[in-house]
Design a protein around this motif. Structure first.
Motif, mmCIF file in Angstrom:
data_model
loop_
_atom_site.group_PDB
_atom_site.id
_atom_site.type_symbol
_atom_site.label_atom_id
_atom_site.label_comp_id
_atom_site.label_asym_id
_atom_site.label_seq_id
_atom_site.Cartn_x
_atom_site.Cartn_y
_atom_site.Cartn_z
ATOM 1 N N THR A 4 0.857 -1.175 0.000
ATOM 2 C CA THR A 4 0.000 0.000 0.000
ATOM 3 C C THR A 4 0.895 1.228 0.000
ATOM 4 O O THR A 4 1.810 1.327 0.822
ATOM 5 N N ILE A 5 0.619 2.159 -0.918
ATOM 6 C CA ILE A 5 1.357 3.419 -0.958
ATOM 7 C C ILE A 5 0.474 4.475 -0.308
ATOM 8 O O ILE A 5 -0.692 4.619 -0.665
ATOM 9 N N ARG A 6 1.048 5.193 0.654
ATOM 10 C CA ARG A 6 0.290 6.195 1.393
ATOM 11 C C ARG A 6 1.244 7.257 1.923
ATOM 12 O O ARG A 6 2.470 7.087 1.883
ATOM 13 N N ALA A 7 0.657 8.339 2.443
ATOM 14 C CA ALA A 7 1.468 9.394 3.059
ATOM 15 C C ALA A 7 2.141 8.871 4.321
ATOM 16 O O ALA A 7 1.553 8.077 5.063
ATOM 17 N N VAL A 8 3.355 9.323 4.535
ATOM 18 C CA VAL A 8 4.065 8.962 5.762
ATOM 19 C C VAL A 8 3.362 9.612 6.958
ATOM 20 O O VAL A 8 2.803 10.700 6.850
ATOM 21 N N ARG A 9 3.369 8.925 8.064
ATOM 22 C CA ARG A 9 2.788 9.445 9.305
ATOM 23 C C ARG A 9 3.923 9.970 10.189
ATOM 24 O O ARG A 9 5.035 9.417 10.158
ATOM 25 N N PRO A 10 3.647 11.001 11.000
ATOM 26 C CA PRO A 10 4.714 11.552 11.848
ATOM 27 C C PRO A 10 5.431 10.500 12.695
ATOM 28 O O PRO A 10 6.658 10.575 12.849
ATOM 29 N N GLU A 11 4.721 9.527 13.177
ATOM 30 C CA GLU A 11 5.376 8.507 14.001
ATOM 31 C C GLU A 11 6.275 7.585 13.166
ATOM 32 O O GLU A 11 7.016 6.761 13.719
ATOM 33 N N GLU A 12 6.245 7.720 11.838
ATOM 34 C CA GLU A 12 7.076 6.909 10.947
ATOM 35 C C GLU A 12 8.276 7.681 10.399
ATOM 36 O O GLU A 12 9.097 7.117 9.684
ATOM 37 N N TYR A 13 8.382 8.957 10.715
ATOM 38 C CA TYR A 13 9.471 9.776 10.185
ATOM 39 C C TYR A 13 10.841 9.160 10.475
ATOM 40 O O TYR A 13 11.686 9.054 9.597
ATOM 41 N N GLU A 14 11.051 8.761 11.707
ATOM 42 C CA GLU A 14 12.352 8.212 12.076
ATOM 43 C C GLU A 14 12.632 6.908 11.327
ATOM 44 O O GLU A 14 13.737 6.689 10.814
ATOM 45 N N THR A 15 11.631 6.048 11.233
ATOM 46 C CA THR A 15 11.796 4.768 10.531
ATOM 47 C C THR A 15 12.146 4.995 9.067
ATOM 48 O O THR A 15 13.085 4.380 8.544
ATOM 49 N N GLY A 28 26.176 2.352 -1.299
ATOM 50 C CA GLY A 28 27.360 3.064 -1.784
ATOM 51 C C GLY A 28 27.038 4.275 -2.634
ATOM 52 O O GLY A 28 27.810 4.627 -3.531
ATOM 53 N N LEU A 29 25.922 4.938 -2.364
ATOM 54 C CA LEU A 29 25.484 6.064 -3.186
ATOM 55 C C LEU A 29 25.903 7.428 -2.645
ATOM 56 O O LEU A 29 25.560 8.450 -3.230
ATOM 57 N N LEU A 30 26.636 7.430 -1.535
ATOM 58 C CA LEU A 30 27.091 8.685 -0.944
ATOM 59 C C LEU A 30 28.586 8.842 -1.185
ATOM 60 O O LEU A 30 29.383 8.002 -0.758
ATOM 61 N N PHE A 31 28.959 9.900 -1.860
ATOM 62 C CA PHE A 31 30.343 10.113 -2.273
ATOM 63 C C PHE A 31 31.307 10.101 -1.092
ATOM 64 O O PHE A 31 32.421 9.613 -1.195
ATOM 65 N N PHE A 32 30.876 10.635 0.062
ATOM 66 C CA PHE A 32 31.747 10.725 1.232
ATOM 67 C C PHE A 32 31.365 9.718 2.317
ATOM 68 O O PHE A 32 31.710 9.888 3.487
ATOM 69 N N GLY A 33 30.627 8.665 1.948
ATOM 70 C CA GLY A 33 30.275 7.610 2.893
ATOM 71 C C GLY A 33 29.534 8.149 4.105
ATOM 72 O O GLY A 33 28.686 9.032 3.995
ATOM 73 N N ALA A 34 29.853 7.633 5.271
ATOM 74 C CA ALA A 34 29.159 8.007 6.502
ATOM 75 C C ALA A 34 29.376 9.466 6.893
ATOM 76 O O ALA A 34 28.654 9.993 7.724
ATOM 77 N N GLU A 35 30.350 10.123 6.286
ATOM 78 C CA GLU A 35 30.620 11.543 6.564
ATOM 79 C C GLU A 35 29.955 12.457 5.537
ATOM 80 O O GLU A 35 30.161 13.669 5.570
ATOM 81 N N ASP A 36 29.178 11.913 4.646
ATOM 82 C CA ASP A 36 28.568 12.704 3.579
ATOM 83 C C ASP A 36 27.574 13.708 4.154
ATOM 84 O O ASP A 36 26.712 13.342 4.961
ATOM 85 N N PRO A 37 27.644 14.968 3.735
ATOM 86 C CA PRO A 37 26.711 15.973 4.254
ATOM 87 C C PRO A 37 25.269 15.753 3.807
ATOM 88 O O PRO A 37 24.347 16.343 4.380
ATOM 89 N N TYR A 38 25.051 14.893 2.819
ATOM 90 C CA TYR A 38 23.694 14.588 2.361
ATOM 91 C C TYR A 38 22.999 13.588 3.286
ATOM 92 O O TYR A 38 21.776 13.511 3.306
ATOM 93 N N LEU A 39 23.745 12.854 4.071
ATOM 94 C CA LEU A 39 23.177 11.826 4.945
ATOM 95 C C LEU A 39 22.129 12.399 5.907
ATOM 96 O O LEU A 39 21.023 11.846 6.011
ATOM 97 N N PRO A 40 22.386 13.511 6.602
ATOM 98 C CA PRO A 40 21.350 14.065 7.489
ATOM 99 C C PRO A 40 20.111 14.553 6.731
ATOM 100 O O PRO A 40 18.998 14.499 7.257
ATOM 101 N N VAL A 41 20.301 14.997 5.510
ATOM 102 C CA VAL A 41 19.159 15.427 4.687
ATOM 103 C C VAL A 41 18.269 14.223 4.381
ATOM 104 O O VAL A 41 17.040 14.296 4.480
ATOM 105 N N LEU A 42 18.895 13.117 4.038
ATOM 106 C CA LEU A 42 18.150 11.889 3.763
ATOM 107 C C LEU A 42 17.382 11.410 4.989
ATOM 108 O O LEU A 42 16.269 10.902 4.876
ATOM 109 N N ALA A 43 17.978 11.578 6.151
ATOM 110 C CA ALA A 43 17.359 11.112 7.394
ATOM 111 C C ALA A 43 16.255 12.034 7.885
ATOM 112 O O ALA A 43 15.394 11.608 8.670
ATOM 113 N N ASP A 44 16.228 13.280 7.431
ATOM 114 C CA ASP A 44 15.285 14.287 7.928
ATOM 115 C C ASP A 44 13.938 14.228 7.209
ATOM 116 O O ASP A 44 13.589 15.110 6.431
ATOM 117 N N VAL A 45 13.174 13.215 7.495
ATOM 118 C CA VAL A 45 11.855 13.065 6.877
ATOM 119 C C VAL A 45 10.909 14.158 7.358
ATOM 120 O O VAL A 45 10.123 14.700 6.569
#
Length: 167
Positions: A4-15, A28-45
């Protein structure tokens, strides 16, 4: 698997944030691995959901097995979409849910959203050159390469490939 495709719920943001960041890192899609500045953006749902439409794929048991961010062109979250276009970004599918139509279901939902936007004539996306399985899904669904729009978020690295689907 019954997806089922649906809108994310606030309680699912972290997941979803963990799934998105973990997938990009694990694949392996982050140029700088675990130090990549894009990583927090990806995590910030929560940050994305405040300004864009964030969708999840629920496997029928309540488990989130995928996600995507859908945006109209010309908005803050659009990387390549211009006015009259829509874009999807940060498409992820959990490794154990791949090959079962989850990614395609998320993309189809984005296409439907784009068709529903007044004045929207195409949907676009950026993708890493290494994501060949995703490229096959996009092409099967009718997306075509738009090499003139390829771009690089970081100078002097391999550019992201772009695709478009005329609506």
């Amino acid at each position: 698997m019954d997806i089922t495709i649906r809108a994310v719920r606030p309680e699912e943001y972290e997941t979803l944030g963990e799934l998105t960041a973990g997938t990009y890192l694990g694949d392996g899609l982050l140029f700088f691995g675990a130090e990549d500045p894009y990583l927090p953006v990806l995590a910030d749902v929560a940050g994305r959901a405040a300004e864009a439409e964030v969708l999840v794929a629920d496997d029928g048991t309540g488990r989130i097995v995928g996600g995507v961010t859908f945006v109209p062109g010309g908005t803050r979250w659009a990387d390549v979409a211009q006015a009259g276009e829509a874009e999807f970004r940060m498409l992820v599918v959990a490794p154990d849910a791949r090959g079962r139509g989850t990614g395609e279901a998320l993309v189809r939902t984005c296409v439907e959203r784009a068709r529903a936007l007044p004045g929207c004539t195409r949907i676009v996306l950026s993708t890493d050159p290494a994501m060949t399985a995703a490229h096959r899904v996009y092409e099967r669904m009718g997306f075509v390469r738009t090499p003139e729009r390829d771009w690089s978020p970081i100078p002097d690295i391999v550019p992201l490939l772009t695709y478009a689907l005329e609506l």
